[in-house]
Design a protein around this motif. Structure first.
Motif, PDB file in Angstrom:
ATOM      1  N   ASP A  48       4.703  12.634  21.205  1.00 44.32           N
ATOM      2  CA  ASP A  48       4.312  11.378  20.654  1.00 44.32           C
ATOM      3  C   ASP A  48       5.116  10.232  20.946  1.00 44.32           C
ATOM      4  OD1 ASP A  48       5.301  11.821  17.263  1.00 44.32           O
ATOM      5  OD2 ASP A  48       6.240  12.270  19.121  1.00 44.32           O
ATOM      6  N   ALA A  49       5.856  10.233  21.948  1.00 41.56           N
ATOM      7  CA  ALA A  49       6.800   9.029  22.034  1.00 41.56           C
ATOM      8  C   ALA A  49       6.250   7.753  22.217  1.00 41.56           C
ATOM      9  CB  ALA A  49       7.846   9.427  23.395  1.00 41.56           C
ATOM     10  N   ILE A  50       5.065   7.785  22.796  1.00 40.10           N
ATOM     11  CA  ILE A  50       4.556   6.507  22.887  1.00 40.10           C
ATOM     12  C   ILE A  50       3.540   6.007  21.972  1.00 40.10           C
ATOM     13  CG2 ILE A  50       2.085   7.423  23.467  1.00 40.10           C
ATOM     14  CD1 ILE A  50       1.747   5.585  25.864  1.00 40.10           C
ATOM     15  N   SER A  51       3.777   6.544  20.507  1.00 42.66           N
ATOM     16  CA  SER A  51       3.167   6.118  19.387  1.00 42.66           C
ATOM     17  C   SER A  51       3.860   5.236  18.348  1.00 42.66           C
ATOM     18  CB  SER A  51       2.449   7.155  18.776  1.00 42.66           C
ATOM     19  OG  SER A  51       3.466   8.102  18.087  1.00 42.66           O
ATOM     20  N   TYR A  52       5.007   4.972  18.707  1.00 43.74           N
ATOM     21  CA  TYR A  52       5.856   4.358  17.783  1.00 43.74           C
ATOM     22  C   TYR A  52       5.536   2.825  17.707  1.00 43.74           C
ATOM     23  CZ  TYR A  52       8.163   8.898  17.275  1.00 43.74           C
ATOM     24  OH  TYR A  52       8.320  10.077  17.259  1.00 43.74           O
ATOM     25  N   ASP A  53       5.867   2.176  16.684  1.00 40.52           N
ATOM     26  CA  ASP A  53       5.641   0.850  16.401  1.00 40.52           C
ATOM     27  C   ASP A  53       6.887   0.089  16.677  1.00 40.52           C
ATOM     28  OD1 ASP A  53       2.770   0.617  15.774  1.00 40.52           O
ATOM     29  OD2 ASP A  53       3.514   1.806  13.751  1.00 40.52           O
ATOM     30  N   ILE A  54       8.095   0.742  16.230  1.00 43.97           N
ATOM     31  CA  ILE A  54       9.332  -0.013  16.128  1.00 43.97           C
ATOM     32  C   ILE A  54      10.441   1.188  16.610  1.00 43.97           C
ATOM     33  CG2 ILE A  54      11.231  -0.838  14.983  1.00 43.97           C
ATOM     34  CD1 ILE A  54       9.104  -1.659  12.623  1.00 43.97           C
ATOM     35  N   ILE A  55      11.079   0.905  17.568  1.00 46.88           N
ATOM     36  CA  ILE A  55      12.140   2.120  18.099  1.00 46.88           C
ATOM     37  C   ILE A  55      13.484   1.603  17.992  1.00 46.88           C
ATOM     38  CG2 ILE A  55      12.860   3.353  20.183  1.00 46.88           C
ATOM     39  CD1 ILE A  55      10.059   3.506  20.931  1.00 46.88           C
ATOM     40  N   PHE A  56      14.432   1.872  17.390  1.00 43.33           N
ATOM     41  CA  PHE A  56      16.016   1.740  17.352  1.00 43.33           C
ATOM     42  C   PHE A  56      16.533   2.402  18.425  1.00 43.33           C
ATOM     43  CE2 PHE A  56      14.892   0.401  13.062  1.00 43.33           C
ATOM     44  CZ  PHE A  56      15.780  -0.736  12.653  1.00 43.33           C
ATOM     45  N   LEU A  57      17.178   1.970  19.080  1.00 42.38           N
ATOM     46  CA  LEU A  57      17.822   2.483  20.556  1.00 42.38           C
ATOM     47  C   LEU A  57      19.356   2.061  20.827  1.00 42.38           C
ATOM     48  CD1 LEU A  57      15.096   1.948  23.444  1.00 42.38           C
ATOM     49  CD2 LEU A  57      16.112   4.095  22.662  1.00 42.38           C
ATOM     50  N   ASP A  58      19.960   3.347  20.727  1.00 40.35           N
ATOM     51  CA  ASP A  58      21.330   2.730  20.978  1.00 40.35           C
ATOM     52  C   ASP A  58      21.543   2.680  22.378  1.00 40.35           C
ATOM     53  OD1 ASP A  58      24.164   2.744  21.133  1.00 40.35           O
ATOM     54  OD2 ASP A  58      24.404   5.210  21.253  1.00 40.35           O
ATOM     55  N   ILE A  59      22.237   1.679  22.941  1.00 41.58           N
ATOM     56  CA  ILE A  59      22.254   1.339  24.316  1.00 41.58           C
ATOM     57  C   ILE A  59      22.987   2.146  25.344  1.00 41.58           C
ATOM     58  CG2 ILE A  59      22.979  -0.405  26.091  1.00 41.58           C
ATOM     59  CD1 ILE A  59      21.986  -2.578  24.303  1.00 41.58           C
ATOM     60  N   GLN A  76       4.677   3.288  29.725  1.00 44.37           N
ATOM     61  CA  GLN A  76       3.418   3.972  29.305  1.00 44.37           C
ATOM     62  C   GLN A  76       2.660   2.902  28.575  1.00 44.37           C
ATOM     63  OE1 GLN A  76       5.633   6.911  26.768  1.00 44.37           O
ATOM     64  NE2 GLN A  76       6.228   8.165  28.426  1.00 44.37           N
ATOM     65  N   GLY A  77       2.880   2.055  28.160  1.00 44.39           N
ATOM     66  CA  GLY A  77       1.843   1.197  27.484  1.00 44.39           C
ATOM     67  C   GLY A  77       1.719   1.085  25.968  1.00 44.39           C
ATOM     68  N   GLY A  78       1.339   0.092  25.425  1.00 43.45           N
ATOM     69  CA  GLY A  78       1.403   0.234  23.914  1.00 43.45           C
ATOM     70  C   GLY A  78       2.292  -0.996  23.501  1.00 43.45           C
ATOM     71  N   PRO A  79       1.947  -1.614  22.194  1.00 45.35           N
ATOM     72  CA  PRO A  79       2.739  -2.598  21.653  1.00 45.35           C
ATOM     73  C   PRO A  79       4.132  -1.924  20.954  1.00 45.35           C
ATOM     74  CG  PRO A  79       1.102  -2.204  20.412  1.00 45.35           C
ATOM     75  CD  PRO A  79       0.700  -1.164  21.529  1.00 45.35           C
ATOM     76  N   VAL A  80       5.185  -2.144  21.332  1.00 44.15           N
ATOM     77  CA  VAL A  80       6.552  -1.534  20.743  1.00 44.15           C
ATOM     78  C   VAL A  80       7.348  -2.516  20.525  1.00 44.15           C
ATOM     79  CG1 VAL A  80       8.303   0.325  20.987  1.00 44.15           C
ATOM     80  CG2 VAL A  80       6.166   0.658  21.638  1.00 44.15           C
ATOM     81  N   SER A  81       8.141  -2.736  19.368  1.00 38.89           N
ATOM     82  CA  SER A  81       9.201  -3.531  19.358  1.00 38.89           C
ATOM     83  C   SER A  81      10.597  -2.588  19.318  1.00 38.89           C
ATOM     84  CB  SER A  81       9.170  -4.174  17.943  1.00 38.89           C
ATOM     85  OG  SER A  81       8.068  -5.368  17.904  1.00 38.89           O
ATOM     86  N   PHE A  82      11.297  -2.955  20.105  1.00 39.88           N
ATOM     87  CA  PHE A  82      12.620  -2.320  20.482  1.00 39.88           C
ATOM     88  C   PHE A  82      13.815  -3.028  19.510  1.00 39.88           C
ATOM     89  CE2 PHE A  82      10.262  -1.378  24.309  1.00 39.88           C
ATOM     90  CZ  PHE A  82      10.453   0.093  24.278  1.00 39.88           C
ATOM     91  N   VAL A  83      14.457  -2.390  18.828  1.00 38.86           N
ATOM     92  CA  VAL A  83      15.760  -2.917  18.232  1.00 38.86           C
ATOM     93  C   VAL A  83      17.131  -2.065  18.873  1.00 38.86           C
ATOM     94  CG1 VAL A  83      16.994  -3.201  16.067  1.00 38.86           C
ATOM     95  CG2 VAL A  83      14.517  -3.097  16.067  1.00 38.86           C
TER      96      VAL A  83
END
Length: 202
Positions: A48-59, A76-83
């Protein structure tokens, strides 16, 4: 419900971010689901990795850095906001290759996380609202703002989106219409087999 992922290879920061995000959502009365991952590869491997709305990512992660992880998710597509969460300023230029983004410096401060969440939650409410369906054995975010219309054929729904994209999923038109009434985007039932995005009508 807002779907949030936290990906950091340091346990302290995973727990810190999860605690702050949970606190924010509870204070705002927002329903959410949070998943936590210890690496980019682990998150990408999740069905389900593609289904997130917001993803907090360590660089700065060892197996795959956060920027490369974000790029693969975007593909993969889909609207995602990366933090992006990092204490390394040398990555700043690369972060802006992946849009939309926000940035939280380490050590992670409560107020900064809350400020960032204020922005991305409002962003998703207005611009990146999505509808989750099961497509090709994965959960997929269909960005409602990019949908032209839904077409029903028996219990199969075809969605027609910008850039020629189409997705097919199983749902009754009546149930789909009921679910969409809770969304900010307004869909018009022009025919028993069609739901049209009012914002796409010229």
């Amino acid at each position: 419900m807002i779907r949030i992922a936290i990906c950091d290879d340091e346990e302290y920061f995973r727990l810190r971010e999860e605690k702050l995000v949970t606190e924010y959502m509870e204070k705002r009365g927002i329903s959410c689901r949070i998943a936590v991952y210890a690496s980019g590869k682990e998150m990408l491997a999740a069905a389900d990795a593609i289904s997130y709305d917001i993803i907090f990512l360590d660089i700065n992660m060892e197996d795959m850095d956060g920027i490369e992880t974000a790029r693969r998710i975007k593909e993969q597509g889909g609207p995602v906001s990366f933090v992006f969460v990092t204490g390394h300023e040398e990555y700043f230029g690369q972060m802006f290759d992946v849009h939309p983004i926000q940035y939280v410096p380490k050590p992670v401060a409560r107020q900064k996380v809350f400020d960032v969440l204020d922005k991305v939650v409002e962003e998703h409410r207005i611009f990146f609202e999505s509808f989750v369906v099961k497509y090709n054995r994965k959960m997929l975010n269909i960005p409602l703002g990019e949908v032209f219309y839904f077409e029903s054929e028996r219990r199969r729904i075809k969605s027609f989106l910008e850039r020629g994209r189409q997705y097919v999923f199983y749902e009754s038109m009546k149930m789909l219409e009921e679910k969409l009434t809770a969304c900010n985007h307004y869909f018009i039932r022009t025919h028993q087999s069609y739901l049209v995005n009012a914002r796409q009508i010229e």
